[in-house]
Design a protein around this motif. Structure first.
Motif, PDB file in Angstrom:
ATOM      1  N   ILE A  95      28.613  35.094 -47.638  1.00 51.64           N
ATOM      2  CA  ILE A  95      28.914  35.605 -46.301  1.00 51.64           C
ATOM      3  C   ILE A  95      28.081  34.837 -45.267  1.00 51.64           C
ATOM      4  O   ILE A  95      27.342  33.918 -45.607  1.00 51.64           O
ATOM      5  N   CYS A  96      28.184  35.216 -44.016  1.00 48.74           N
ATOM      6  CA  CYS A  96      27.441  34.518 -42.972  1.00 48.74           C
ATOM      7  C   CYS A  96      25.934  34.716 -43.153  1.00 48.74           C
ATOM      8  O   CYS A  96      25.489  35.695 -43.742  1.00 48.74           O
ATOM      9  N   ASN A  97      25.181  33.749 -42.624  1.00 47.09           N
ATOM     10  CA  ASN A  97      23.728  33.865 -42.689  1.00 47.09           C
ATOM     11  C   ASN A  97      23.174  34.346 -41.344  1.00 47.09           C
ATOM     12  O   ASN A  97      23.927  34.623 -40.406  1.00 47.09           O
ATOM     13  N   ILE A 111      20.951  38.807 -43.395  1.00 46.81           N
ATOM     14  CA  ILE A 111      19.975  38.319 -42.421  1.00 46.81           C
ATOM     15  C   ILE A 111      18.557  38.301 -42.973  1.00 46.81           C
ATOM     16  O   ILE A 111      17.628  37.899 -42.277  1.00 46.81           O
ATOM     17  N   GLY A 112      18.382  38.757 -44.188  1.00 49.36           N
ATOM     18  CA  GLY A 112      17.071  38.748 -44.826  1.00 49.36           C
ATOM     19  C   GLY A 112      17.241  38.867 -46.322  1.00 49.36           C
ATOM     20  O   GLY A 112      18.369  38.864 -46.833  1.00 49.36           O
ATOM     21  N   GLY A 113      16.130  38.970 -47.039  1.00 50.32           N
ATOM     22  CA  GLY A 113      16.208  39.016 -48.492  1.00 50.32           C
ATOM     23  C   GLY A 113      17.142  40.089 -49.014  1.00 50.32           C
ATOM     24  O   GLY A 113      18.040  39.821 -49.821  1.00 50.32           O
ATOM     25  N   ASP A 114      16.936  41.337 -48.567  1.00 51.72           N
ATOM     26  CA  ASP A 114      17.790  42.436 -49.025  1.00 51.72           C
ATOM     27  C   ASP A 114      18.356  43.202 -47.834  1.00 51.72           C
ATOM     28  O   ASP A 114      18.656  44.392 -47.926  1.00 51.72           O
ATOM     29  N   GLU A 115      18.528  42.509 -46.715  1.00 53.09           N
ATOM     30  CA  GLU A 115      19.015  43.152 -45.499  1.00 53.09           C
ATOM     31  C   GLU A 115      20.285  42.474 -45.002  1.00 53.09           C
ATOM     32  O   GLU A 115      20.392  41.246 -44.972  1.00 53.09           O
ATOM     33  N   PHE A 116      21.242  43.302 -44.622  1.00 47.20           N
ATOM     34  CA  PHE A 116      22.526  42.836 -44.138  1.00 47.20           C
ATOM     35  C   PHE A 116      22.771  43.395 -42.745  1.00 47.20           C
ATOM     36  O   PHE A 116      22.181  44.410 -42.365  1.00 47.20           O
ATOM     37  N   ALA A 117      23.625  42.739 -41.994  1.00 47.97           N
ATOM     38  CA  ALA A 117      23.970  43.211 -40.652  1.00 47.97           C
ATOM     39  C   ALA A 117      25.453  42.983 -40.415  1.00 47.97           C
ATOM     40  O   ALA A 117      26.043  42.023 -40.919  1.00 47.97           O
ATOM     41  N   ALA A 118      26.042  43.888 -39.638  1.00 49.24           N
ATOM     42  CA  ALA A 118      27.460  43.759 -39.307  1.00 49.24           C
ATOM     43  C   ALA A 118      27.656  44.044 -37.826  1.00 49.24           C
ATOM     44  O   ALA A 118      26.954  44.877 -37.242  1.00 49.24           O
ATOM     45  N   ILE A 119      28.597  43.336 -37.231  1.00 50.34           N
ATOM     46  CA  ILE A 119      29.024  43.594 -35.855  1.00 50.34           C
ATOM     47  C   ILE A 119      30.415  44.199 -35.953  1.00 50.34           C
ATOM     48  O   ILE A 119      31.360  43.550 -36.435  1.00 50.34           O
ATOM     49  N   LEU A 120      30.534  45.450 -35.526  1.00 50.21           N
ATOM     50  CA  LEU A 120      31.789  46.186 -35.645  1.00 50.21           C
ATOM     51  C   LEU A 120      32.424  46.393 -34.268  1.00 50.21           C
ATOM     52  O   LEU A 120      31.724  46.496 -33.261  1.00 50.21           O
ATOM     53  N   SER A 121      33.732  46.502 -34.254  1.00 52.93           N
ATOM     54  CA  SER A 121      34.438  46.746 -33.002  1.00 52.93           C
ATOM     55  C   SER A 121      34.359  48.205 -32.569  1.00 52.93           C
ATOM     56  O   SER A 121      34.821  48.545 -31.474  1.00 52.93           O
ATOM     57  N   ALA A 122      33.801  49.073 -33.409  1.00 51.13           N
ATOM     58  CA  ALA A 122      33.680  50.499 -33.075  1.00 51.13           C
ATOM     59  C   ALA A 122      32.991  50.661 -31.722  1.00 51.13           C
ATOM     60  O   ALA A 122      31.875  50.182 -31.531  1.00 51.13           O
ATOM     61  N   GLY A 123      33.662  51.365 -30.794  1.00 49.83           N
ATOM     62  CA  GLY A 123      33.142  51.445 -29.431  1.00 49.83           C
ATOM     63  C   GLY A 123      32.774  52.840 -28.975  1.00 49.83           C
ATOM     64  O   GLY A 123      32.590  53.069 -27.779  1.00 49.83           O
ATOM     65  N   SER A 124      32.662  53.792 -29.916  1.00 49.27           N
ATOM     66  CA  SER A 124      32.268  55.153 -29.567  1.00 49.27           C
ATOM     67  C   SER A 124      31.508  55.755 -30.732  1.00 49.27           C
ATOM     68  O   SER A 124      31.581  55.257 -31.868  1.00 49.27           O
ATOM     69  N   GLU A 125      30.789  56.849 -30.449  1.00 44.21           N
ATOM     70  CA  GLU A 125      30.035  57.494 -31.517  1.00 44.21           C
ATOM     71  C   GLU A 125      30.964  58.007 -32.605  1.00 44.21           C
ATOM     72  O   GLU A 125      30.634  57.951 -33.797  1.00 44.21           O
ATOM     73  N   GLY A 126      32.135  58.488 -32.222  1.00 44.21           N
ATOM     74  CA  GLY A 126      33.094  58.955 -33.212  1.00 44.21           C
ATOM     75  C   GLY A 126      33.584  57.834 -34.105  1.00 44.21           C
ATOM     76  O   GLY A 126      33.692  58.001 -35.328  1.00 44.21           O
TER      77      GLY A 126
END
Length: 282
Positions: free
Chosen positions: A136-138, A206-221
Motif C-alpha cells: 500500500i502507500c507509504n 505510516i510507521g512500523g505498526d501504524e496505518f492511516a487512511a483518508i476517508l470521504s466521510a464528512g460527518s460524525e454519522g
C-alpha cells in the motif's frame, strides 16, 4: 510539395504545412517515422490533425503547432499518443520554417520514442510512494495525499476524515513468533483495512505498526459507519501459517474542520486512537 525533403533524414520526422488562414495540414512523413509510429503517408499526408486522431488529441497537437508558429521559435515537449504502432511516449521537437515573405509556411517535426524511459520513471515514482512490505502507500505518499485533501476541502468546503490504526501489542508478536510472522501480520492487517474502505479512499502504512487512511466521510454519522465497517473487517483471528492469532487494532478518527492544518487533523486522530488504545488495555 514539402519544402524540406525529410525522406533523406534518418530520424523519425514529419512536416506540417501552415496555411495563410492558420490551418495545419501534414505534407510529409518519412520512413523512419513510419517504422516507429505505424503511421503511413496515406494516413496523414494531406490531412489535418482532426482528420486522423480524436478531437481532444487533435486539439493538443494543433495547440503545440500554433505555439511554434506564434513564438517563431523551436518548441520541444513530451507527449503521450495512441498510434497504429501502439501507445507510446514521444519527445517532439518542432522547428518553424520561414518562407521568402517572412511568413512561417511549414513546421518540421522530429520525434524520439521515449516510452521505455517514461515507463521506468513511472515505475520509479510508484516505488518511491509504495510501502515495500504491504504494497500500500507509504508515509511519503500519505503526507502528499493529506496535503491535497486539506487543500481540496478548503476549496470546496467539504470535510473529510483521517483514521489512524495502530496494532495492539505488536512487539510481543515479533518477540514470540519472529519477524517473519510479524511481517505477515502487518500484511494481513493492511489487506483487511483496504477491504474496509472505499475505492476512492486512501490507505497508507505510516510507521512500523501504524496505518492511516483518508476517508470521504464528512460527518460524525458517516465516520461511525466507516469505523464499524473497519472493525468488522478487522474482527476474527489472523491465520498466519499454522498459527491463529488474535490481533487487536486500535482506531482513532478526526473529522477535518476549516481551521485545521494537516498537523492538526493528524494530532486529533492520534489522540483519539490513543484514547481507544487505553480503553482496550483497561
Amino acid at each position: 510539395m514539402p519544402l524540406i525533403d525529410i525522406d533523406l533524414l534518418g530520424v523519425p520526422a514529419f512536416t506540417v504545412a501552415v496555411g495563410e488562414d492558420g490551418s495545419f495540414r501534414y505534407d510529409g512523413l518519412n520512413a523512419a517515422n513510419t517504422a516507429v509510429s505505424g503511421l503511413t503517408k496515406a494516413m496523414v499526408v494531406g490531412r489535418t490533425p482532426h482528420d486522423y486522431v480524436p478531437a481532444a488529441v487533435a486539439d493538443r497537437l494543433v495547440a503545440n503547432y500554433r505555439r511554434c508558429v506564434e513564438a517563431r521559435l523551436m518548441q520541444e515537449y513530451e507527449e503521450e499518443l495512441d498510434l497504429p504502432g501502439g501507445h507510446k511516449w514521444w519527445r517532439t521537437t518542432l522547428s518553424p520554417v520561414v518562407g521568402c515573405e517572412g511568413r512561417i509556411v511549414q513546421i518540421l517535426g522530429l520525434v524520439i520514442d521515449i516510452t521505455e524511459k517514461k515507463q521506468a520513471e513511472i515505475e520509479l515514482r510508484s516505488a518511491a510512494f509504495k510501502d515495500p512490505l504491504t504494497g500500500i502507500c507509504n508515509r511519503r505518499r500519505f503526507e502528499r495525499d493529506l496535503e491535497n485533501a486539506v487543500a481540496k476541502a478548503r476549496d470546496t468546503g467539504r470535510p473529510f476524515t483521517v483514521v489512524l490504526a495502530d496494532v495492539d501489542r505488536f512487539k510481543p508478536i515479533n518477540d514470540t513468533h519472529g519477524h517473519g510472522v510479524g511481517d505477515a501480520v502487518l500484511k494481513a492487517i493492511a489487506w483487511r483495512l483496504a477491504a474496509g474502505i472505499r475505492d476512492t479512499d486512501r490507505l497508507a502504512r505510516i510507521g512500523g505498526d501504524e496505518f492511516a487512511a483518508i476517508l470521504s466521510a464528512g460527518s460524525e454519522g458517516a465516520i461511525a459507519v466507516a469505523l464499524d465497517r473497519l472493525r468488522g473487517k478487522l474482527a476474527g483471528p489472523l491465520r498466519i501459517g499454522a498459527l491463529d492469532l488474535i490481533v487487536g487494532v486500535s482506531l482513532g478518527s478526526a473529522l477535518w474542520a476549516p481551521a485545521m492544518s494537516t498537523d492538526d487533523v493528524m494530532a486529533a486522530a492520534d489522540a483519539a486512537m490513543y484514547r481507544q488504545k487505553d480503553l482496550r488495555a483497561a
